[in-house]
Design a protein around this motif. Structure first.
Motif, PDB file in Angstrom:
ATOM      1  N   GLY A  10       4.581  32.673   4.021  1.00 26.75           N
ATOM      2  CA  GLY A  10       3.594  32.738   5.088  1.00 26.75           C
ATOM      3  C   GLY A  10       2.701  31.517   5.160  1.00 26.75           C
ATOM      4  N   SER A  11       3.186  30.357   4.714  1.00 26.78           N
ATOM      5  CA  SER A  11       2.339  29.164   4.712  1.00 26.78           C
ATOM      6  C   SER A  11       1.961  28.728   6.128  1.00 26.78           C
ATOM      7  N   MET A  12       2.895  28.836   7.067  1.00 26.03           N
ATOM      8  CA  MET A  12       2.569  28.474   8.449  1.00 26.03           C
ATOM      9  C   MET A  12       1.569  29.456   9.049  1.00 26.03           C
ATOM     10  N   SER A  13       1.693  30.727   8.701  1.00 28.30           N
ATOM     11  CA  SER A  13       0.726  31.724   9.174  1.00 28.30           C
ATOM     12  C   SER A  13      -0.667  31.425   8.629  1.00 28.30           C
ATOM     13  N   LEU A  14      -0.739  31.028   7.351  1.00 31.26           N
ATOM     14  CA  LEU A  14      -2.035  30.678   6.779  1.00 31.26           C
ATOM     15  C   LEU A  14      -2.616  29.456   7.471  1.00 31.26           C
ATOM     16  N   TYR A  15      -1.791  28.484   7.744  1.00 34.60           N
ATOM     17  CA  TYR A  15      -2.252  27.295   8.465  1.00 34.60           C
ATOM     18  C   TYR A  15      -2.834  27.678   9.823  1.00 34.60           C
ATOM     19  N   ARG A  16      -2.123  28.510  10.569  1.00 35.32           N
ATOM     20  CA  ARG A  16      -2.616  28.925  11.889  1.00 35.32           C
ATOM     21  C   ARG A  16      -3.945  29.661  11.757  1.00 35.32           C
ATOM     22  N   ALA A  17      -4.065  30.473  10.711  1.00 33.53           N
ATOM     23  CA  ALA A  17      -5.324  31.193  10.503  1.00 33.53           C
ATOM     24  C   ALA A  17      -6.462  30.224  10.181  1.00 33.53           C
ATOM     25  N   CYS A  18      -6.173  29.203   9.378  1.00 32.03           N
ATOM     26  CA  CYS A  18      -7.211  28.257   8.970  1.00 32.03           C
ATOM     27  C   CYS A  18      -7.678  27.362  10.110  1.00 32.03           C
ATOM     28  N   LEU A  19      -6.919  27.284  11.176  1.00 28.90           N
ATOM     29  CA  LEU A  19      -7.363  26.514  12.341  1.00 28.90           C
ATOM     30  C   LEU A  19      -8.580  27.149  12.999  1.00 28.90           C
ATOM     31  N   HIS A  20      -8.873  28.397  12.657  1.00 26.59           N
ATOM     32  CA  HIS A  20     -10.042  29.083  13.201  1.00 26.59           C
ATOM     33  C   HIS A  20     -11.275  28.931  12.308  1.00 26.59           C
ATOM     34  N   VAL A  21     -11.142  28.129  11.246  1.00 29.41           N
ATOM     35  CA  VAL A  21     -12.279  27.825  10.370  1.00 29.41           C
ATOM     36  C   VAL A  21     -12.998  26.603  10.929  1.00 29.41           C
ATOM     37  N   ARG A  22     -14.299  26.722  11.154  1.00 28.36           N
ATOM     38  CA  ARG A  22     -15.051  25.653  11.811  1.00 28.36           C
ATOM     39  C   ARG A  22     -15.518  24.560  10.859  1.00 28.36           C
ATOM     40  N   ASN A  23     -15.741  24.881   9.607  1.00 30.34           N
ATOM     41  CA  ASN A  23     -16.286  23.876   8.683  1.00 30.34           C
ATOM     42  C   ASN A  23     -15.238  23.261   7.766  1.00 30.34           C
ATOM     43  N   TYR A  24     -13.960  23.496   8.038  1.00 31.54           N
ATOM     44  CA  TYR A  24     -12.859  22.835   7.343  1.00 31.54           C
ATOM     45  C   TYR A  24     -11.818  22.402   8.371  1.00 31.54           C
ATOM     46  N   THR A  25     -11.152  21.298   8.077  1.00 29.98           N
ATOM     47  CA  THR A  25      -9.928  20.973   8.804  1.00 29.98           C
ATOM     48  C   THR A  25      -8.762  21.568   8.029  1.00 29.98           C
ATOM     49  N   ALA A  26      -7.599  21.629   8.649  1.00 28.69           N
ATOM     50  CA  ALA A  26      -6.427  22.217   7.987  1.00 28.69           C
ATOM     51  C   ALA A  26      -5.176  21.433   8.346  1.00 28.69           C
ATOM     52  N   GLY A  27      -4.246  21.376   7.406  1.00 26.49           N
ATOM     53  CA  GLY A  27      -2.969  20.725   7.648  1.00 26.49           C
ATOM     54  C   GLY A  27      -1.851  21.479   6.950  1.00 26.49           C
ATOM     55  N   HIS A  28      -0.640  21.312   7.459  1.00 18.89           N
ATOM     56  CA  HIS A  28       0.540  21.958   6.870  1.00 18.89           C
ATOM     57  C   HIS A  28       1.619  20.912   6.670  1.00 18.89           C
ATOM     58  N   ASP A  29       1.912  20.609   5.398  1.00 21.02           N
ATOM     59  CA  ASP A  29       2.892  19.565   5.062  1.00 21.02           C
ATOM     60  C   ASP A  29       2.585  18.273   5.812  1.00 21.02           C
ATOM     61  N   SER A  30       1.310  17.939   5.949  1.00 17.88           N
ATOM     62  CA  SER A  30       0.938  16.776   6.742  1.00 17.88           C
ATOM     63  C   SER A  30       1.252  15.460   6.038  1.00 17.88           C
ATOM     64  N   GLY A  31       1.561  15.516   4.736  1.00 24.97           N
ATOM     65  CA  GLY A  31       1.965  14.304   4.023  1.00 24.97           C
ATOM     66  C   GLY A  31       3.467  14.132   3.961  1.00 24.97           C
ATOM     67  N   GLU A  32       4.187  14.853   4.795  1.00 21.61           N
ATOM     68  CA  GLU A  32       5.653  14.797   4.767  1.00 21.61           C
ATOM     69  C   GLU A  32       6.152  13.365   4.841  1.00 21.61           C
ATOM     70  N   GLY A  33       7.036  13.002   3.913  1.00 26.84           N
ATOM     71  CA  GLY A  33       7.615  11.663   3.892  1.00 26.84           C
ATOM     72  C   GLY A  33       6.872  10.682   3.012  1.00 26.84           C
ATOM     73  N   ALA A  34       5.622  10.999   2.656  1.00 21.66           N
ATOM     74  CA  ALA A  34       4.831  10.092   1.822  1.00 21.66           C
ATOM     75  C   ALA A  34       5.244  10.217   0.361  1.00 21.66           C
TER      76      ALA A  34
END
Length: 202
Positions: A10-34
């Motif tokens: 459920g990592s993608m579901s958690l990411y979508r949920a965290c997009l509703h947090v106002r005082n944090y940014t959120a990313g999902h595998d955003s370092g892919e390829g690094a």
């Protein structure tokens, strides 16, 4: 903040949920390829959900010291393994990498034992790493209780109703590959078998 998971939890579901947090940014595998050294660097005020962090635990510790709060996103191990066992045809998937490169075995049509071994290994790594470190646990089967508790733990300013609604949606389910993908995997297995036969005859 780093979310650790074996994947298929459920990592993608958690990411979508965290997009509703106002005082944090959120990313999902955003370092892919690094490279791991770069991928492991975490920003303050950011929730990074990365399904490969479980393979970079030492890098996470070295790069961030004791400044990181961790989250263990997990699920019933048998369910994770069953999901992975439907993904053998994914060329960039962790199942084939674990089987062929880490275990050094020939790729099978399917093998639930290898999927179970992958899950057990990764989750043992995570549990050992988290011992003595501050963290929250979100269990997919108990997300209605664990997710709000996680938001409280990190002091999140969140639209809880919207976050729970986003988490309830199913994202990135395991599907049976297309005939082309399955055929390509079948051919690759036959090529591997031929190479192994030729190697034995040398």
């Amino acid at each position: 903040m780093a979310v650790l998971t074996a994947g298929r939890s459920g990592s993608m579901s958690l990411y979508r949920a965290c997009l509703h947090v106002r005082n944090y940014t959120a990313g999902h595998d955003s370092g892919e390829g690094a490279l791991a050294a770069e991928r492991s660097l975490l920003r303050a005020g950011h929730i990074e959900i990365d399904t490969r962090f479980a393979w970079m635990l030492g890098r996470l510790a070295e790069a961030n010291g004791d400044k990181v709060y961790f989250v263990f996103l997990t699920r019933d191990a048998a369910q994770i393994a069953a999901s992975y066992n439907r993904r053998w045809t994914n060329r960039k998937g962790i199942m084939r990498g674990y089987c062929e490169t880490i275990l050094q075995r020939d790729k099978p049509a399917k093998d639930i034992a290898i999927a179970r071994d992958l899950v057990g290994t990764v989750e043992a790594n995570i549990r050992t790493f988290l011992s003595g470190r501050p963290h929250s646990v979100i269990r997919l089967e108990h997300w209605r209780e664990d997710l709000p508790r996680f938001f409280i733990d990190i002091g999140a300013e969140v639209d809880l109703e919207a976050a729970l609604g986003s988490f309830a949606e199913v994202h990135n389910p395991s599907r049976r590959g297309s005939p082309l993908v399955r055929g390509r995997y079948w051919v690759s297995r036959r090529i591997d078998a031929l190479e192994a036969l030729l190697k034995r005859k040398r």
